[in-house]
Design a protein around this motif. Sequence first.
Motif, PDB file in Angstrom:
ATOM      1  N   ASN A   1      -6.105   3.267  -2.933  1.00 32.84           N
ATOM      2  CA  ASN A   1      -6.262   4.969  -3.706  1.00 32.84           C
ATOM      3  C   ASN A   1      -5.310   5.382  -2.358  1.00 32.84           C
ATOM      4  OD1 ASN A   1      -8.097   4.693  -6.131  1.00 32.84           O
ATOM      5  ND2 ASN A   1     -10.386   5.263  -5.211  1.00 32.84           N
ATOM      6  N   GLU A   2      -4.504   5.464  -3.607  1.00 32.28           N
ATOM      7  CA  GLU A   2      -3.136   6.910  -3.569  1.00 32.28           C
ATOM      8  C   GLU A   2      -3.649   8.413  -3.477  1.00 32.28           C
ATOM      9  OE1 GLU A   2      -0.696  10.294  -2.712  1.00 32.28           O
ATOM     10  OE2 GLU A   2      -1.139   8.922  -4.948  1.00 32.28           O
TER      11      GLU A   2
ATOM     12  N   ILE B   1       4.363   2.040  -1.491  1.00 40.58           N
ATOM     13  CA  ILE B   1       3.551   2.958  -2.535  1.00 40.58           C
ATOM     14  C   ILE B   1       3.912   4.246  -1.678  1.00 40.58           C
ATOM     15  CG2 ILE B   1       1.746   3.475  -3.663  1.00 40.58           C
ATOM     16  CD1 ILE B   1       0.712   1.440  -3.411  1.00 40.58           C
ATOM     17  N   LYS B   2       4.392   5.513  -2.119  1.00 46.02           N
ATOM     18  CA  LYS B   2       4.641   6.448  -1.265  1.00 46.02           C
ATOM     19  C   LYS B   2       2.789   7.341  -1.811  1.00 46.02           C
ATOM     20  CE  LYS B   2       9.418   6.385  -2.388  1.00 46.02           C
ATOM     21  NZ  LYS B   2      11.066   7.132  -3.026  1.00 46.02           N
ATOM     22  N   GLY B   3       2.983   8.175  -1.113  1.00 46.81           N
ATOM     23  CA  GLY B   3       1.630   9.061  -1.115  1.00 46.81           C
ATOM     24  C   GLY B   3       0.995   9.533   0.017  1.00 46.81           C
ATOM     25  N   SER B   4       0.021  10.637   0.133  1.00 45.74           N
ATOM     26  CA  SER B   4       0.144  11.364   1.183  1.00 45.74           C
ATOM     27  C   SER B   4      -0.838  11.076   2.100  1.00 45.74           C
ATOM     28  CB  SER B   4      -0.760  12.654   0.561  1.00 45.74           C
ATOM     29  OG  SER B   4       0.041  13.169  -0.478  1.00 45.74           O
ATOM     30  N   ARG B   5      -2.073  10.194   1.154  1.00 42.56           N
ATOM     31  CA  ARG B   5      -3.046   9.464   2.345  1.00 42.56           C
ATOM     32  C   ARG B   5      -3.379   8.047   1.522  1.00 42.56           C
ATOM     33  NH1 ARG B   5      -8.857  10.624   1.674  1.00 42.56           N
ATOM     34  NH2 ARG B   5      -9.030  11.909   0.901  1.00 42.56           N
TER      35      ARG B   5
ATOM     36  N   SER C   1      -3.391  12.361  -3.012  1.00 38.60           N
ATOM     37  CA  SER C   1      -2.461  13.724  -2.415  1.00 38.60           C
ATOM     38  C   SER C   1      -3.081  14.881  -2.945  1.00 38.60           C
ATOM     39  CB  SER C   1      -1.132  13.414  -3.583  1.00 38.60           C
ATOM     40  OG  SER C   1      -0.949  12.351  -2.709  1.00 38.60           O
ATOM     41  N   GLY C   2      -3.973  15.691  -2.098  1.00 32.91           N
ATOM     42  CA  GLY C   2      -5.084  16.405  -2.833  1.00 32.91           C
ATOM     43  C   GLY C   2      -6.109  16.098  -3.306  1.00 32.91           C
ATOM     44  N   PRO C   3      -6.463  17.041  -4.580  1.00 33.14           N
ATOM     45  CA  PRO C   3      -7.354  16.395  -5.381  1.00 33.14           C
ATOM     46  C   PRO C   3      -6.739  15.708  -6.636  1.00 33.14           C
ATOM     47  CG  PRO C   3      -5.892  18.613  -6.168  1.00 33.14           C
ATOM     48  CD  PRO C   3      -5.182  18.344  -4.726  1.00 33.14           C
ATOM     49  N   ASN C   4      -5.314  14.505  -6.082  1.00 43.12           N
ATOM     50  CA  ASN C   4      -5.149  13.986  -7.964  1.00 43.12           C
ATOM     51  C   ASN C   4      -5.304  12.520  -6.805  1.00 43.12           C
ATOM     52  OD1 ASN C   4      -4.292  15.973  -9.440  1.00 43.12           O
ATOM     53  ND2 ASN C   4      -2.680  16.123  -8.137  1.00 43.12           N
ATOM     54  N   THR C   5      -5.564  11.852  -7.359  1.00 40.92           N
ATOM     55  CA  THR C   5      -5.772  10.258  -6.776  1.00 40.92           C
ATOM     56  C   THR C   5      -5.088   9.858  -7.750  1.00 40.92           C
ATOM     57  OG1 THR C   5      -7.398   8.513  -6.097  1.00 40.92           O
ATOM     58  CG2 THR C   5      -8.003  10.103  -7.704  1.00 40.92           C
ATOM     59  N   THR C   6      -4.697   7.938  -7.669  1.00 39.95           N
ATOM     60  CA  THR C   6      -3.423   7.365  -8.491  1.00 39.95           C
ATOM     61  C   THR C   6      -4.092   5.812  -7.863  1.00 39.95           C
ATOM     62  OG1 THR C   6      -1.697   8.507  -8.484  1.00 39.95           O
ATOM     63  CG2 THR C   6      -2.205   6.579  -9.294  1.00 39.95           C
ATOM     64  N   ALA C   7      -4.723   5.222  -8.670  1.00 38.64           N
ATOM     65  CA  ALA C   7      -5.779   3.779  -8.094  1.00 38.64           C
ATOM     66  C   ALA C   7      -4.830   2.467  -8.674  1.00 38.64           C
ATOM     67  CB  ALA C   7      -7.092   3.533  -8.980  1.00 38.64           C
TER      68      ALA C   7
ATOM     69  N   LEU D   1       2.693   3.092   2.575  1.00 33.15           N
ATOM     70  CA  LEU D   1       1.434   1.867   2.302  1.00 33.15           C
ATOM     71  C   LEU D   1       2.711   0.806   2.148  1.00 33.15           C
ATOM     72  CD1 LEU D   1      -1.026   0.860   3.661  1.00 33.15           C
ATOM     73  CD2 LEU D   1      -1.836   0.861   0.742  1.00 33.15           C
ATOM     74  N   ARG D   2       3.001  -0.146   2.553  1.00 27.47           N
ATOM     75  CA  ARG D   2       4.218  -1.408   2.189  1.00 27.47           C
ATOM     76  C   ARG D   2       3.152  -2.409   2.612  1.00 27.47           C
ATOM     77  NH1 ARG D   2       8.602  -0.404   3.573  1.00 27.47           N
ATOM     78  NH2 ARG D   2       9.762   1.411   4.849  1.00 27.47           N
ATOM     79  N   ILE D   3       3.248  -3.776   1.185  1.00 30.00           N
ATOM     80  CA  ILE D   3       2.379  -4.837   1.218  1.00 30.00           C
ATOM     81  C   ILE D   3       2.934  -5.896   1.094  1.00 30.00           C
ATOM     82  CG2 ILE D   3       1.557  -6.483  -0.222  1.00 30.00           C
ATOM     83  CD1 ILE D   3       0.501  -3.791  -1.837  1.00 30.00           C
ATOM     84  N   ILE D   4       3.611  -6.655   2.511  1.00 30.92           N
ATOM     85  CA  ILE D   4       4.092  -7.158   3.411  1.00 30.92           C
ATOM     86  C   ILE D   4       4.099  -8.886   3.395  1.00 30.92           C
ATOM     87  CG2 ILE D   4       5.778  -7.724   5.751  1.00 30.92           C
ATOM     88  CD1 ILE D   4       5.019  -4.290   6.101  1.00 30.92           C
ATOM     89  N   ARG D   5       4.841  -9.209   3.088  1.00 34.84           N
ATOM     90  CA  ARG D   5       4.440 -11.462   3.212  1.00 34.84           C
ATOM     91  C   ARG D   5       5.974 -11.780   4.422  1.00 34.84           C
ATOM     92  NH1 ARG D   5       3.620 -15.831  -1.287  1.00 34.84           N
ATOM     93  NH2 ARG D   5       3.048 -17.379   0.527  1.00 34.84           N
TER      94      ARG D   5
END
Length: 257
Positions: free
Chosen positions: A75-76, A52-56, A78-84, A40-44
Amino acid sequence: MRVPILATALVLSGLTLAQPASNSPIAWGSYTLRQEPGLLRIIRSDRTQVEIKGSRFEVRQLELTGQVPAELWINEVSGPNTTAYFFTQEQGFRNLLIYRGRTAGVLEVRDVDGDRRPEIIVGTDVFADFGGLPREVYPRLTYILAWDGVRYVDATARFPTLGFRTLSYYRAALQDALVQKDEVNARSAALGYYGRGLITGQADEAKKWLMANTPQAIRRWLLDLEGEAIRALYADLACRLTVSYSRSLPPKPVCNG
């Protein structure tokens, strides 16, 4: 009615996160979010500010600072794991908070103390695979993160009666498990009760009650684990909570696990 130890999926009205379709841009003030496979990219101005690298990814804009535009919550998953991840444009584009929830995560964002700056209520799986308890019955604890003028910090002890799992919750669960002669859930509730006391500044009260109201086997089990539990909680937020100014996320984990 029995009070369950297992947490069910928590659905919070108004806090459902939107998942962007692949390659479908999302506007955020003068920035744009674009999702690509695994990224996921934040662009300007056609320049990537953060990736941000991740699955979903799940994305929401919400007001944290009281100034427009609203902040960005990603929220990223990946399976059962989440990072906010929380970002702001106030005083320039920057990261406000990263919460490495693992199998727990952000439960609620709301103004708890009426200062017009929302607190962030998060869960922790610090006691998963702890003390020989089956993973499905480990006690869930919650922290309350509040803005201190510079960053979000742990403020759980300021709100001892607030949370999804309070001392009264664990006391009721423990008493019920003892009546049911369910030693596994009784141990889980006892650990949750003491752990909750530790993070809210009520450890002495919690330990005193447990020593007076639990069978010898549970008291002995809890006392054997006490030092390990204290060390685990002491290190827990330091492993989960950070801020990053890197253009590539997630940052390297502070702790293993």
